[in-house]
Design a protein around this motif. Structure first.
Motif, short mmCIF file in Angstrom:
data_model
loop_
_atom_site.label_atom_id
_atom_site.label_comp_id
_atom_site.label_asym_id
_atom_site.label_seq_id
_atom_site.Cartn_x
_atom_site.Cartn_y
_atom_site.Cartn_z
N ARG A 144 0.83 -1.21 0.00
CA ARG A 144 0.00 0.00 0.00
C ARG A 144 0.87 1.26 0.00
O ARG A 144 0.62 2.20 -0.77
CB ARG A 144 -0.93 0.00 1.22
CG ARG A 144 -1.80 1.28 1.32
CD ARG A 144 -2.62 1.32 2.59
NE ARG A 144 -1.87 1.04 3.80
CZ ARG A 144 -1.04 1.92 4.39
NH1 ARG A 144 -0.84 3.12 3.89
NH2 ARG A 144 -0.42 1.58 5.52
N GLU A 145 1.88 1.27 0.86
CA GLU A 145 2.74 2.46 0.96
C GLU A 145 3.48 2.75 -0.35
O GLU A 145 3.60 3.92 -0.75
CB GLU A 145 3.75 2.29 2.11
CG GLU A 145 3.13 2.43 3.48
CD GLU A 145 2.85 3.88 3.88
OE1 GLU A 145 3.38 4.82 3.25
OE2 GLU A 145 2.06 4.07 4.84
N ILE A 146 3.98 1.72 -1.02
CA ILE A 146 4.70 1.92 -2.29
C ILE A 146 3.75 2.49 -3.34
O ILE A 146 4.12 3.34 -4.14
CB ILE A 146 5.31 0.58 -2.77
CG1 ILE A 146 6.36 0.09 -1.79
CG2 ILE A 146 5.92 0.71 -4.15
CD1 ILE A 146 7.35 1.12 -1.37
N HIS A 147 2.52 2.02 -3.32
CA HIS A 147 1.54 2.54 -4.28
C HIS A 147 1.23 4.01 -3.98
O HIS A 147 1.20 4.85 -4.87
CB HIS A 147 0.27 1.69 -4.26
CG HIS A 147 -0.69 2.07 -5.32
ND1 HIS A 147 -1.85 2.76 -5.05
CD2 HIS A 147 -0.65 1.90 -6.67
CE1 HIS A 147 -2.48 2.99 -6.19
NE2 HIS A 147 -1.78 2.48 -7.18
N GLU A 148 1.03 4.34 -2.69
CA GLU A 148 0.71 5.71 -2.30
C GLU A 148 1.88 6.66 -2.56
O GLU A 148 1.68 7.78 -3.03
CB GLU A 148 0.35 5.77 -0.82
CG GLU A 148 -0.98 5.15 -0.47
CD GLU A 148 -1.26 5.10 1.03
OE1 GLU A 148 -2.29 4.53 1.40
OE2 GLU A 148 -0.44 5.63 1.83
N GLU A 149 3.10 6.23 -2.23
CA GLU A 149 4.25 7.13 -2.29
C GLU A 149 4.88 7.22 -3.67
O GLU A 149 5.48 8.24 -4.01
CB GLU A 149 5.32 6.69 -1.27
CG GLU A 149 4.87 6.85 0.17
CD GLU A 149 5.94 6.47 1.17
OE1 GLU A 149 6.99 5.92 0.78
OE2 GLU A 149 5.71 6.71 2.37
N LEU A 150 4.80 6.14 -4.46
CA LEU A 150 5.53 6.10 -5.74
C LEU A 150 4.65 5.74 -6.93
O LEU A 150 5.11 5.78 -8.07
CB LEU A 150 6.68 5.09 -5.64
CG LEU A 150 7.72 5.40 -4.56
CD1 LEU A 150 8.64 4.22 -4.36
CD2 LEU A 150 8.50 6.66 -4.90
N GLY A 151 3.41 5.34 -6.68
CA GLY A 151 2.53 4.98 -7.77
C GLY A 151 2.81 3.62 -8.38
O GLY A 151 2.32 3.32 -9.47
N ILE A 152 3.59 2.79 -7.71
CA ILE A 152 3.92 1.45 -8.21
C ILE A 152 2.97 0.43 -7.59
O ILE A 152 2.76 0.46 -6.38
CB ILE A 152 5.37 1.04 -7.84
CG1 ILE A 152 6.38 2.06 -8.33
CG2 ILE A 152 5.69 -0.34 -8.41
CD1 ILE A 152 7.78 1.81 -7.77
N GLN A 153 2.43 -0.47 -8.41
CA GLN A 153 1.57 -1.53 -7.88
C GLN A 153 2.34 -2.84 -7.89
O GLN A 153 2.52 -3.44 -8.95
CB GLN A 153 0.29 -1.66 -8.72
CG GLN A 153 -0.74 -2.58 -8.10
CD GLN A 153 -1.25 -2.08 -6.74
OE1 GLN A 153 -1.80 -1.00 -6.62
NE2 GLN A 153 -1.05 -2.87 -5.71
N PHE A 154 2.83 -3.26 -6.73
CA PHE A 154 3.53 -4.54 -6.61
C PHE A 154 2.57 -5.62 -6.17
O PHE A 154 1.64 -5.35 -5.40
CB PHE A 154 4.65 -4.46 -5.56
CG PHE A 154 5.92 -3.84 -6.04
CD1 PHE A 154 6.60 -4.37 -7.14
CD2 PHE A 154 6.46 -2.75 -5.40
CE1 PHE A 154 7.78 -3.81 -7.58
CE2 PHE A 154 7.64 -2.17 -5.84
CZ PHE A 154 8.30 -2.72 -6.94
N ALA A 155 2.81 -6.84 -6.62
CA ALA A 155 2.11 -8.01 -6.09
C ALA A 155 2.99 -8.61 -5.01
O ALA A 155 4.20 -8.36 -4.96
CB ALA A 155 1.88 -9.02 -7.21
N ALA A 156 2.39 -9.43 -4.15
CA ALA A 156 3.13 -10.03 -3.04
C ALA A 156 4.38 -10.77 -3.52
O ALA A 156 5.45 -10.69 -2.91
CB ALA A 156 2.23 -10.97 -2.24
N GLU A 157 4.27 -11.46 -4.65
CA GLU A 157 5.42 -12.26 -5.16
C GLU A 157 6.55 -11.39 -5.72
O GLU A 157 7.63 -11.89 -5.98
CB GLU A 157 4.96 -13.29 -6.20
CG GLU A 157 4.26 -12.72 -7.40
CD GLU A 157 2.74 -12.63 -7.24
OE1 GLU A 157 2.06 -12.45 -8.26
OE2 GLU A 157 2.22 -12.72 -6.09
#
Length: 136
Positions: free
Chosen positions: A49-62
């Protein structure tokens, strides 16, 4: 009285072997992207969530590797220690600071160690591990 903060942070590495450092608005220390959990979030959910909020990147758990936990002094809050769940991920795109971030910096770990504006977590744990891994 000393406060304790729980956080999750990610060490983003690009194709050149550089690490991404971020500086939050109103602070002087560079650190890894990440932050505090919302109610009921796991460390992994927090960092995604934080990476998406701060950098706009959507990572998956893997996409994220868990690197353990570090306990030590907080960067920007006196009399505060952090309990940080650390993750590593690869990213090689263009980024812009979002949310509370003011500045982004891609830098080689060896060059980062020469700076005097790093959070303790970076200086004492993350960067030494990266440098050791790169030399082995």
């Amino acid at each position: 009285m000393k406060k304790n903060l729980t956080i999750s942070a990610v060490c983003l590495i690009n194709n050149q072997g550089q690490i991404l450092l971020v500086r939050k608005r109103g602070t002087s220390k560079f650190m890894q992207p990440g932050g505090k959990p919302e109610f009921g979030e796991s460390p992994l959910q927090t960092v995604i969530r934080e990476i998406h909020e701060e950098l706009g990147i959507q990572f998956a758990a893997e996409d994220l590797d868990f690197n353990g936990v570090w306990v030590g002094p907080a960067a920007n809050e006196d009399q505060t220690s952090i309990h940080a769940s650390l993750f590593t991920a690869h990213y090689d795109g263009t980024l812009s600071p979002l949310a509370e971030l003011e500045e982004l910096l891609w830098i080689m770990p060896e060059d980062a160690m020469k700076r005097d504006d790093l959070a303790p977590l970076l200086r004492e744990h993350v960067l030494p591990q990266l440098i050791k891994r790169a030399s082995s």
